[in-house]
Design an enzyme around this catalytic site. Sequence first.
Site, PDB file in Angstrom:
ATOM      1  N   TYR A 167       0.272  -1.272  -0.398  1.00 23.68           N
ATOM      2  CA  TYR A 167       0.273   0.108  -0.360  1.00 23.68           C
ATOM      3  C   TYR A 167       0.881   1.613   0.164  1.00 23.68           C
ATOM      4  O   TYR A 167       0.489   2.112  -1.142  1.00 23.68           O
ATOM      5  CB  TYR A 167      -0.520  -0.182   1.219  1.00 23.68           C
ATOM      6  CG  TYR A 167      -1.822   0.889   1.829  1.00 23.68           C
ATOM      7  CD1 TYR A 167      -2.469   1.643   1.486  1.00 23.68           C
ATOM      8  CD2 TYR A 167      -1.481   2.417   2.930  1.00 23.68           C
ATOM      9  CE1 TYR A 167      -3.641   2.979   1.205  1.00 23.68           C
ATOM     10  CE2 TYR A 167      -1.283   3.283   2.853  1.00 23.68           C
ATOM     11  CZ  TYR A 167      -2.619   3.780   2.195  1.00 23.68           C
ATOM     12  OH  TYR A 167      -3.545   4.874   2.418  1.00 23.68           O
TER      13      TYR A 167
HETATM   14  N1  LIG Z   1      -7.498   7.526   7.485  1.00 25.56           N
HETATM   15  C1  LIG Z   1      -6.267   6.828   7.182  1.00 25.56           C
HETATM   16  O1  LIG Z   1      -5.679   6.600   7.966  1.00 25.56           O
HETATM   17  C2  LIG Z   1      -5.001   6.997   5.910  1.00 25.56           C
HETATM   18  C3  LIG Z   1      -3.875   6.950   6.309  1.00 25.56           C
HETATM   19  C4  LIG Z   1      -3.683   7.980   5.198  1.00 25.56           C
HETATM   20  C5  LIG Z   1      -4.037   7.559   3.624  1.00 25.56           C
HETATM   21  N2  LIG Z   1      -5.304   7.650   3.727  1.00 25.56           N
HETATM   22  C6  LIG Z   1      -5.936   7.939   2.106  1.00 25.56           C
HETATM   23  O2  LIG Z   1      -6.839   8.498   2.397  1.00 25.56           O
HETATM   24  C7  LIG Z   1      -7.743   7.989   1.103  1.00 25.56           C
HETATM   25  C8  LIG Z   1      -9.161   8.206   2.100  1.00 25.56           C
HETATM   26  O3  LIG Z   1      -9.073   7.255   3.273  1.00 25.56           O
HETATM   27  P1  LIG Z   1     -10.605   6.958   4.268  1.00 25.56           P
HETATM   28  O4  LIG Z   1      -9.367   6.826   5.550  1.00 25.56           O
HETATM   29  O5  LIG Z   1     -11.354   8.193   3.946  1.00 25.56           O
HETATM   30  O6  LIG Z   1     -10.815   5.647   3.999  1.00 25.56           O
HETATM   31  P2  LIG Z   1     -12.768   5.406   3.874  1.00 25.56           P
HETATM   32  O7  LIG Z   1     -13.204   6.314   5.074  1.00 25.56           O
HETATM   33  O8  LIG Z   1     -12.444   4.064   4.437  1.00 25.56           O
HETATM   34  O9  LIG Z   1     -13.508   6.109   2.533  1.00 25.56           O
HETATM   35  C9  LIG Z   1     -12.746   5.147   1.475  1.00 25.56           C
HETATM   36  C10 LIG Z   1     -13.774   6.072   0.588  1.00 25.56           C
HETATM   37  O10 LIG Z   1     -13.403   5.487  -0.815  1.00 25.56           O
HETATM   38  C11 LIG Z   1     -13.854   4.748  -2.069  1.00 25.56           C
HETATM   39  N3  LIG Z   1     -13.283   3.823  -2.265  1.00 25.56           N
HETATM   40  C12 LIG Z   1     -12.067   3.054  -1.881  1.00 25.56           C
HETATM   41  N4  LIG Z   1     -12.493   2.198  -2.814  1.00 25.56           N
HETATM   42  C13 LIG Z   1     -12.936   2.524  -4.240  1.00 25.56           C
HETATM   43  C14 LIG Z   1     -12.351   2.449  -5.288  1.00 25.56           C
HETATM   44  N5  LIG Z   1     -11.946   1.302  -5.943  1.00 25.56           N
HETATM   45  N6  LIG Z   1     -13.415   3.332  -6.700  1.00 25.56           N
HETATM   46  C15 LIG Z   1     -14.032   4.498  -5.882  1.00 25.56           C
HETATM   47  N7  LIG Z   1     -14.174   4.730  -4.542  1.00 25.56           N
HETATM   48  C16 LIG Z   1     -13.540   3.684  -4.225  1.00 25.56           C
HETATM   49  C17 LIG Z   1     -14.460   4.609  -0.731  1.00 25.56           C
HETATM   50  O11 LIG Z   1     -15.910   4.094  -1.004  1.00 25.56           O
HETATM   51  P3  LIG Z   1     -16.965   2.822  -0.422  1.00 25.56           P
HETATM   52  O12 LIG Z   1     -17.442   3.602   0.870  1.00 25.56           O
HETATM   53  O13 LIG Z   1     -17.765   2.948  -1.377  1.00 25.56           O
HETATM   54  O14 LIG Z   1     -16.197   2.102  -0.528  1.00 25.56           O
HETATM   55  C18 LIG Z   1     -14.562   5.184   0.895  1.00 25.56           C
HETATM   56  O15 LIG Z   1     -15.685   5.951   0.150  1.00 25.56           O
HETATM   57  C19 LIG Z   1      -7.535   7.041   0.710  1.00 25.56           C
HETATM   58  O16 LIG Z   1      -6.655   7.444  -0.220  1.00 25.56           O
HETATM   59  C20 LIG Z   1      -6.453   6.002   1.479  1.00 25.56           C
HETATM   60  O17 LIG Z   1      -5.818   5.639   1.474  1.00 25.56           O
HETATM   61  C21 LIG Z   1      -5.812   6.695   4.532  1.00 25.56           C
END
Ligand SMILES: NC(=O)c1ccc[n+]([C@@H]2O[C@H](COP(=O)([O-])OP(=O)(O)OC[C@H]3O[C@@H](n4cnc5c(N)ncnc54)[C@H](OP(=O)(O)O)[C@@H]3O)[C@@H](O)[C@H]2O)c1
Length: 260
Positions: A167
């Site tokens: 990742y």
């Molecule tokens: N949370 C953390 O600790 C963290 C840290 C660093 C970076 N990030 C990054 O921040 C971003 C948002 O993450 P988050 O923490 O907000 O996670 P989250 O709450 O799980 O939300 C992820 C979102 O992305 C959507 N998604 C996942 N796979 C997808 C796909 N193949 N096509 C279109 N939409 C997709 C999900 O849709 P569904 O709900 O419909 O599945 C959801 O709307 C991501 O890029 C993640 O890698 C997160």
Amino acid sequence: MTTPSPAPLALVTGANRGIGRATAEELARRGHDVVLTYRGHAEEAAEAVEAIAALGRTAIALRLDVASTEDVARFVPELRAAIRDTWGRDTLDVLVNNAGAGADTRLGATTADVLDALYATHVRGAYLLTQAIAAPAEGAPLLADGGSIVNLGTGLTRFVHVGRDAYAAMKGAVGVLTGYWAQQLGSRGIRVNTVAPGPVETHFSGWMGDEKVRQVFADGTALGRSAVATDVAGVIASLVAPGSAWVTAQRIEASGGYRL
Ligand SMILES: NC(=O)c1ccc[n+]([C@@H]2O[C@H](COP(=O)([O-])OP(=O)(O)OC[C@H]3O[C@@H](n4cnc5c(N)ncnc54)[C@H](OP(=O)(O)O)[C@@H]3O)[C@@H](O)[C@H]2O)c1
């Protein structure tokens, strides 16, 4: 015929929940109208649209799976038609490549399918969507000159959490693409930056509501607390604002000073 809206228009992928939703709402608070995408949770997307309407701005929700090349190809003309119908516009001002999902990977326990899925979402999906919107091979770009792109990276490209190697590598690629796109699109006044969150309490991280894990992450930050989605959304919104007009090709970490 709809009267063109003077508000800046943003597209935020994966905005039915988590950082994407918080970003969509923060952009709305700062005067943007928003196209948000969801993959599988239409009801959450509808709630996000309502929340933005309550802030006095207009939002629409469109379905998109960035990991599917076919779906990205279907989505882009649908997006073009939707912003014309809703706002009488042919362009967007902001693209936030936020959609993403993690996976537990480490040497000795990683399959090719898991690697492919991570690549399809974080690298190929973000690449093809950005290309189709900002620099299509044919036709006018949807992203207006002077616009802004924010790619979601991760603190994991700076520090190591066991079980996140693939990742983090995909997000490393996103950081590299940020620099290349900033160079290519800069002559059109388009800025491209990466926001790299540390651990954030969302569905993604899988520790929502776990007090022990929250404390471990809080203890790891300089600021002494764990993070929520709005901590990152504010940084993304600030980066696309005019006050950041001279910032491009940067990786801005939003981690509260995690593991310094
Ligand atoms: N949370 C953390 O600790 C963290 C840290 C660093 C970076 N990030 C990054 O921040 C971003 C948002 O993450 P988050 O923490 O907000 O996670 P989250 O709450 O799980 O939300 C992820 C979102 O992305 C959507 N998604 C996942 N796979 C997808 C796909 N193949 N096509 C279109 N939409 C997709 C999900 O849709 P569904 O709900 O419909 O599945 C959801 O709307 C991501 O890029 C993640 O890698 C997160």
